[in-house]
Design an enzyme around this catalytic site. Structure first.
Site, PDB file in Angstrom:
ATOM      1  N   HIS A 104      26.192 -32.594 -48.018  1.00  0.00           N
ATOM      2  CA  HIS A 104      26.614 -31.372 -47.306  1.00  0.00           C
ATOM      3  C   HIS A 104      27.759 -30.583 -47.950  1.00  0.00           C
ATOM      4  O   HIS A 104      28.253 -29.622 -47.335  1.00  0.00           O
ATOM      5  CB  HIS A 104      26.907 -31.679 -45.832  1.00  0.00           C
ATOM      6  CG  HIS A 104      28.082 -32.573 -45.584  1.00  0.00           C
ATOM      7  ND1 HIS A 104      27.956 -33.879 -45.210  1.00  0.00           N
ATOM      8  CD2 HIS A 104      29.412 -32.343 -45.654  1.00  0.00           C
ATOM      9  CE1 HIS A 104      29.151 -34.423 -45.049  1.00  0.00           C
ATOM     10  NE2 HIS A 104      30.060 -33.511 -45.322  1.00  0.00           N
ATOM     11  N   ASP A 156      29.780 -33.468 -40.095  1.00  0.00           N
ATOM     12  CA  ASP A 156      30.431 -32.400 -40.868  1.00  0.00           C
ATOM     13  C   ASP A 156      29.432 -31.425 -41.490  1.00  0.00           C
ATOM     14  O   ASP A 156      29.777 -30.685 -42.394  1.00  0.00           O
ATOM     15  CB  ASP A 156      31.280 -33.070 -41.971  1.00  0.00           C
ATOM     16  CG  ASP A 156      32.213 -32.102 -42.670  1.00  0.00           C
ATOM     17  OD1 ASP A 156      32.615 -31.106 -42.030  1.00  0.00           O
ATOM     18  OD2 ASP A 156      32.528 -32.323 -43.847  1.00  0.00           O
TER      19      ASP A 156
HETATM   20 ZN   LIG Z   1      32.152 -33.736 -45.150  1.00  0.00          ZN
END
Ligand SMILES: [Zn+2]
Length: 1027
Positions: free
Chosen positions: A577, A372
């Site tokens: 992130h 991700d």
């Molecule tokens: Zn994530």
């Protein structure tokens, strides 16, 4: 087989089957309506509300008040603790009994003081299995606790998922009762659902779709929901279909459970700990019932949290790790951002992660796992290889807005030529549900058809946790080898990658960075987080260099490895992130900034301890000295306090990686500052000369030698510009291409240019600009003696909405490519917009510098805490501040301080020392008290300008050894000698995990240690010290 005519009406047949399992229609007579048998109320249910997240032991001792189902409680982020007493009816003997729990929020069931299962409506978990078959001898009276977090899987966004949280949300339990669960009905429902989905997803072009249609239609004919005696025959019709096998060439799907848990995002770090507990304990329950279920789980930090908060659960996890079923993946401390962390930070992600996995589970991960993350640095393959990792998994580039990435399975080649086998699950998701469409998408989307015949399917609710369900496992079980569908194998990453490696002959190679064509605002959003990251990276570097030097000089000095590990882990955590990119809620920003404060506070005190040790010879510390952590001599202006405590400037010289008294030197060429008739000011230090207009922009900037002008004709440098910045959806994340059409220069001067420093060691001028009634810029433009760059110390008061502030330098340079610093190196990106791949990179990331050069001349833009750039044609732009409103409604509001610099140079940026200048700007000389007899001392130096000594630290496993990391920064093959004044007994190569290499040790001669580098190569040495 069919006795009555079946008319050619696909639509009615299909819809008939759908209605037979509908949750909405005909539940009075269809199969779905039979899922639950009798129900029974709970004996009692009571509630204790806590504003804090507290442990079970504390919660269970509180006073609970009676709770009525339907009553509301809250507000957001509080916790409702429910005590649930229940009594299983003796008449239910032999039945499967569930506690049915439908509520808002995220719940965790506790039994006998241990967490046993998560419950969330959003994650399709509303049942806790009390018994699979009630026996007479088992206890019929049970007390459970349900810990209910007042937030959803995706936080508590006000009106939409990524809106700022609604602090006043109310929560309720809608259903809490005992029910008899009909497993036979559930099994049949799953058969029906899979067949209906096969009909729909294979479509009218496939005859297999029609075979499924007639099968499911006949099942409806045969099945009488009121008569379980009809179920076996119905199931056998389905089984006949599912067991018709594929041919040998069919694609194989490697299915594995997964639960993506963002370490912080729309909820704070503290809630993530509970998300891990809820999700993972549910996984353990599923493992007990499903012997071939494998679950992949990343982020050492989350394991560490669970170890501390849920020790009982953690030891269950450890035993499933040993069995190879709970599989730690990724090897990093968190799933970090792939762009912004420094090279050394990325190394530490692996060092902390892999060491944790080794200590707790006895394994090193073999793959990097960043499904991700918003783009991937070209230096990652080398860092992975150095950390024992040769495989990479993501899927995020499927989010590209402009170009479709051409591969799913391929080799990724990094900046230095290192390669890793890379797989993007073709289903373009890390949270599939085991449905037919997930399997078919995996086959159909695969862009390496005929090259790679194996793909990964990750199933389980994700982002906010949740994970796999029994239904997902049951779906996959049905179609393990069913003609017309890919073969499904319960697998793990090692099995998949080994298979791909074995059949890799036809795979393609992608070289260089993997740039995500989306989320490009994340290089700039939440400027305080970016600043905290850069400053703390530099601070911890300095602490480690100074402590290593002190360790080698002073037998009594102790390297504070435990404290340093704690500070590094905080820094690494914030590189998650959704944190360092700035895509998190305000609560997370506050936590992150607190972490940076802690690193700054504790780090500064560790640094001073080490410097005190370096500066003391037993005599009174009565003089001021300077520490230079960088591996080259520096001749720079420092700001210090004079005896009266007043600030003063001094030009000093400090040897490489060393210390010296802060002896003031006269500049060879003093800076001159000349005010001109039109209000502009000319500053000249013998290296560069610049003319600053009365509005603070640069009319001219040039090299004194040769007189070469850097600013483009008719243009001004240092021009602030504002843009409208309204993305399509992902507010904090995205800046769109069309924002470039809204450029407006900031031209209104509120305080015109005035001279601050008159010259000598420093010339400087100051002016202020108005952005709007709410926002302003105050800037001091500084030219120091001996400095190759002009520095812009900037303060911005910022209260905008959906605006983007940048600063531009139109330069007199023509080149098709600009250069940007990345981790342990640099890369080029185009300055033109020829192809869609070029224009999709209208906003790019870089670290401490970017450069635009033609043969023999160029201009570099340096900064101390920014990451967003663009270079189009000859205009170099640094991105400064954004003002998104979701998910943090107050993102970036307030006062900001940052510094950038512009450096015109002759020759190439490599030969001109741009890289060193950027390090200098980011790594201030540190002033400390020392005794007056301190001799100038250099611990390390390197004789090749291309080689940077990045890291000096104590070895993790050897107290009397140092780890020294160097890299080649110019993109050249070069030999270098590392000189050291330390008492080195032996030198060995090691990898990034500090494991000694089997290579021959480097040669140690009288001049130092000889090393040879290929372009952008990282070398790590273990130096054993003489005691
Ligand atoms: Zn994530």
């Amino acid at each position: 087989m069919f006795h009555q005519p079946v008319l050619k009406n696909r639509r009615t047949l299909l819809e008939r089957a759908e209605k037979f399992i509908s949750e909405v229609y005909f539940t009075d007579c269809n199969l779905r309506g039979r899922l639950f048998g009798d129900s029974h109320p709970l004996a009692s249910i009571s509630l204790f509300l806590s504003p804090k997240r507290i442990p079970f032991e504390e919660a269970s001792k509180q006073n609970f008040a009676p709770y009525k189902v339907g009553d509301t409680f809250g507000p957001t982020w509080w916790t409702g603790w429910f005590r649930v007493s229940l009594s299983l009816p003796a008449a239910w003997r032999g039945k499967e009994v569930h506690l049915l729990w439908e509520s808002d929020g995220e719940a965790l069931v506790w039994r006998d003081g241990q967490p046993v299962q998560g419950l969330t409506k959003e994650g399709e978990k509303t049942s806790y299995i009390l018994t699979e078959s009630l026996k007479e001898e088992e206890p019929h009276r049970v007390t459970l606790y349900v810990e209910l977090a007042c937030n959803g899987l995706f936080g508590a966004g006000h009106g939409s998922m990524i809106a700022a949280p609604d602090p006043g949300r109310r929560f309720s339990v809608q259903k809490a009762e005992l029910v008899v669960f009909r497993r036979d009905v559930m099994d049949l429902l799953t058969d029906f659902e899979m067949l209906v989905d096969i009909v729909k997803n294979l479509g009218e072009g496939e005859q297999r779709s029609f075979q499924a249609l007639f099968t499911v239609n006949e099942m409806v004919n045969v099945c009488d929901p009121a008569d379980p005696g009809s179920f076996p025959k119905t199931r056998s019709l389905a089984a006949t279909f599912f067991s018709q096998r594929n041919g040998q060439s069919q694609h194989t799907v490697h299915a594995m459970g997964h639960c993506h848990i963002d370490s912080a995002w729309l909820w704070p770090y503290e809630e993530t700990i509970r998300k891990c507990g809820r999700s993972w304990v549910t996984v353990i329950r599923l493992m007990e019932k499903n012997p071939d279920f494998v679950f992949t789980c990343s982020q050492a930090q989350q394991f560490d949290w669970v170890k501390r908060w849920y020790p009982g659960l953690f030891s269950q996890i450890q035993s499933y790790v040993q069995k190879g079923r709970f599989v730690p993946v990724g090897g990093t401390w968190v799933e970090m951002d792939g762009n912004l962390p420094s090279g050394e930070s990325m190394v530490r992600q692996f060092l902390q992660g892999q060491r944790f996995f080794q200590q707790e589970f006895g394994v090193h991960c073999k793959e990097l796992w960043l499904p991700d993350t918003f783009g991937y640095s070209a230096q990652l393959p080398q860092i992975m290889r150095g950390s024992g990792i040769s495989r990479f998994l993501t899927q995020k580039l499927s989010w590209n807005l402009v170009n479709t990435f051409p591969h799913n399975t391929f080799f990724w080649e990094g900046l230095d030529g290192s390669q890793v086998l890379t797989h993007f699950p073709p289903g373009n998701s890390y949270e599939m549900k085991g449905k037919i469409e997930d399997l078919l998408n995996t086959v159909r989307n695969n862009r390496d058809k005929g090259r790679a015949n194996h793909s990964m399917v990750l199933f389980g609710f994700g982002d906010g946790g949740g994970g796999p369900t029994q239904l997902m496992l049951d779906r996959l079980q049905r179609v393990r080898d069913t003609d017309g569908l890919p073969r499904v194998q319960m697998s793990d990453p090692d099995m998949l990658f080994s298979q791909l490696e074995a059949e890799s002959a036809l795979l393609c190679t992608w070289s260089g960075e993997m740039f995500l064509e989306l989320h490009n605002g994340t290089y700039t959003t939440q400027a305080q987080i970016k600043r905290g990251n850069r400053h703390c990276e530099m601070l911890l570097r300095d602490v480690e260099v100074a402590s290593s030097l002190a360790l080698s000089q002073d037998g009594a000095f102790r390297f504070q490895e435990e404290k340093l590990q704690e500070l590094w882990r905080l820094l690494l955590l914030n590189q998650f992130h959704d944190v360092i990119p700035g895509s998190c809620i305000e609560m997370v920003v506050e936590d992150a900034l607190r972490h940076y404060e802690e690193i700054r506070g504790a780090g500064t005190s560790l640094l001073l301890d080490a410097l005190r040790s370096l500066g003391s010879s037993g005599r009174e510390p009565d003089s001021s000295a300077v520490f230079n952590s960088l591996p080259w001599q520096r001749h720079e202006v420092i700001e210090r306090q004079d005896v009266a405590g007043q600030p003063e400037l001094a030009l000093v010289t400090v040897p490489s990686a060393g210390v010296a008294l802060a002896t003031e030197a006269k500049p060879e060429i003093p800076v001159s500052v000349t005010v001109q008739a039109d209000g502009s000011v000319v500053m000249d230090n013998g290296i560069i000369r610049t003319t600053v207009n009365s509005d603070g922009s640069l009319a001219s900037l040039g090299l004194v030698a040769g007189g070469r002008e850097a600013i483009s004709d008719g243009c001004h440098g240092n021009r602030f510009v504002m843009f409208d910045d309204v993305p399509l959806y992902w507010d904090s994340w995205d800046v769109m291409d069309y924002h470039l059409q809204t450029r407006k220069p900031v031209e209104q001067v509120t305080e015109p240019l005035e001279v601050v420093s008159l010259g000598g060691v420093r010339g400087s001028v100051r002016c202020s600009l108005r952005i709007s009634d709410r926002s302003s810029i105050e800037q001091e433009i500084v030219l120091d003696a001996a400095s190759p760059y002009v520095k812009f110390s900037t303060k911005v008061v910022w209260a905008e909405s959906h605006k983007f502030l940048k600063v531009e330098f139109p330069v007199r340079v023509r080149s098709p490519n600009a250069t940007f610093e990345i981790q342990f190196g640099h890369l080029q990106r185009p300055t033109h917009r020829n192809t869609s791949w070029d224009w999709a990179r209208f906003e790019v990331w870089g670290h401490k510098w970017a450069d635009l050069s033609e043969h023999n001349f160029g201009v570099a833009l340096l900064n101390d805490c920014k990451y967003g750039y663009s270079v189009q044609k000859n205009v170099m732009t640094l991105s400064l501040l954004r003002a998104p409103k979701a998910p943090d409604a107050n993102a970036d509001m307030g006062t900001h301080h940052f510094t950038y610099a512009v450096m015109p140079h002759a020759g190439s940026f490599q030969d001109a020392g741009v890289i060193r200048s950027a390090y200098n700007l980011n790594s201030p000389l540190r002033i400390f008290q020392s005794s007056a007899d301190l001799e100038p001392w250099s611990a390390f130096s390197v004789d090749a300008a291309a080689v940077v000594l990045e890291t000096v630290k104590q070895a993790e496993d050897m107290k009397a050894a140092l780890v020294v990391r160097l890299y080649e920064s110019h993109g050249s093959s070069v030999t270098a000698t590392l000189r050291t004044a330390l008492p080195v007994r032996a030198a060995l190569y090691c990898d990034l995990l500090e494991r000694p290499s089997t290579l021959d040790p480097p040669e140690m001669g009288p001049d130092g240690i000889s090393l040879s580098f290929s372009p952008f190569q990282i070398l790590t040495l273990l130096l054993t010290l003489r005691s």
